[in-house]
Structures are given as C-alpha cells and as structure tokens.
Scaffold this motif. Structure first.
Motif, PDB file in Angstrom:
ATOM      1  N   ALA A   1       0.829  -1.214   0.000  1.00  0.00           N
ATOM      2  CA  ALA A   1       0.000   0.000   0.000  1.00  0.00           C
ATOM      3  C   ALA A   1       0.858   1.258   0.000  1.00  0.00           C
ATOM      4  O   ALA A   1       0.467   2.282  -0.566  1.00  0.00           O
ATOM      5  CB  ALA A   1      -0.931   0.010   1.209  1.00  0.00           C
TER       6      ALA A   1
ATOM      7  N   VAL B   1      -5.551  -0.135  -3.963  1.00  0.00           N
ATOM      8  CA  VAL B   1      -5.563   0.000  -2.502  1.00  0.00           C
ATOM      9  C   VAL B   1      -7.007   0.067  -2.010  1.00  0.00           C
ATOM     10  O   VAL B   1      -7.375  -0.592  -1.040  1.00  0.00           O
ATOM     11  CB  VAL B   1      -4.762   1.237  -2.048  1.00  0.00           C
TER      12      VAL B   1
ATOM     13  N   VAL C   1      -2.608  -3.024   4.906  1.00  0.00           N
ATOM     14  CA  VAL C   1      -2.994  -2.016   3.900  1.00  0.00           C
ATOM     15  C   VAL C   1      -3.727  -0.871   4.580  1.00  0.00           C
ATOM     16  O   VAL C   1      -3.413   0.302   4.362  1.00  0.00           O
ATOM     17  CB  VAL C   1      -3.865  -2.641   2.788  1.00  0.00           C
TER      18      VAL C   1
END
Length: 103
Positions: free
Chosen positions: A27, A37, A92
């Motif tokens: 990410a 993302v 993430v």
C-alpha cells in the motif's frame, strides 16, 4: 498493530505478521494504484457473513500469503478469521492515510 485471534497458533500469528508487513509495503509503494488500494480496503471491510466461503485470487494478497507460508497458494479465504487475509488487509489499512480513503 497485532490483531490476532486468541486461539491462533504461533504459526498463524507469524503468517499474520508477514502478511501485515507485506500489505503495508504494498500500500505504501508509490507505484501501487490507489484504485487497487481501495479494492483491498473494501475487501477488508466486507462482512464475513455476507460472503461465506469466499476465496480471492487477488495477486498481491496471494503473493503475500505464498511468501509467508512458503507454500504455493492460488487463492486465499476472504475471511477475517484467516491470518493471511486479515494480516494483509490490516497492513494495507494501517499504511493508508485516513484522509486519503475516508477511513
């Protein structure tokens, strides 16, 4: 941030940790498209009850789990009870600025 299930083994915790790190690095990579993302964040926000027995073959996630486990996997359970899935999406989410995606 550790987000383990109480009954996970040390091996499952290690998979979570490896996938968490991989998700954060992925990410945070400037070459990772923001739409990708957002896709992973949306996947992580999905309720396990609405997608029972779902599997995902999303390449960055599959690659992270393959590396973490040392086994060649082609899909990952899209479930928050799976340490690879949860680790990756948590990584993430934590690596993404709140103001970017309204988290």
């Amino acid at each position: 941030m550790e987000n383990y299930d109480d009954d996970w083994t040390d091996g499952q915790r290690a998979v979570y940790d490896e996938c968490y790190r991989a998700g954060g690095e992925w990410a945070g990579d400037p070459d990772t498209p923001t739409d990708d993302v957002q896709f992973v964040i949306n996947l992580g926000e999905a309720d396990d009850d609405t997608v029972p027995d779902a599997e995902t073959d999303y390449p960055p996630l599959v690659d992270a789990v393959t590396q973490a486990t040392g086994e060649n996997v082609t899909s990952v359970p899209a479930s928050h009870s799976d340490p690879g899935f949860r680790g990756f999406v948590d990584g993430v989410r934590d690596a993404t600025a709140d103001e970017v995606f309204g988290l």
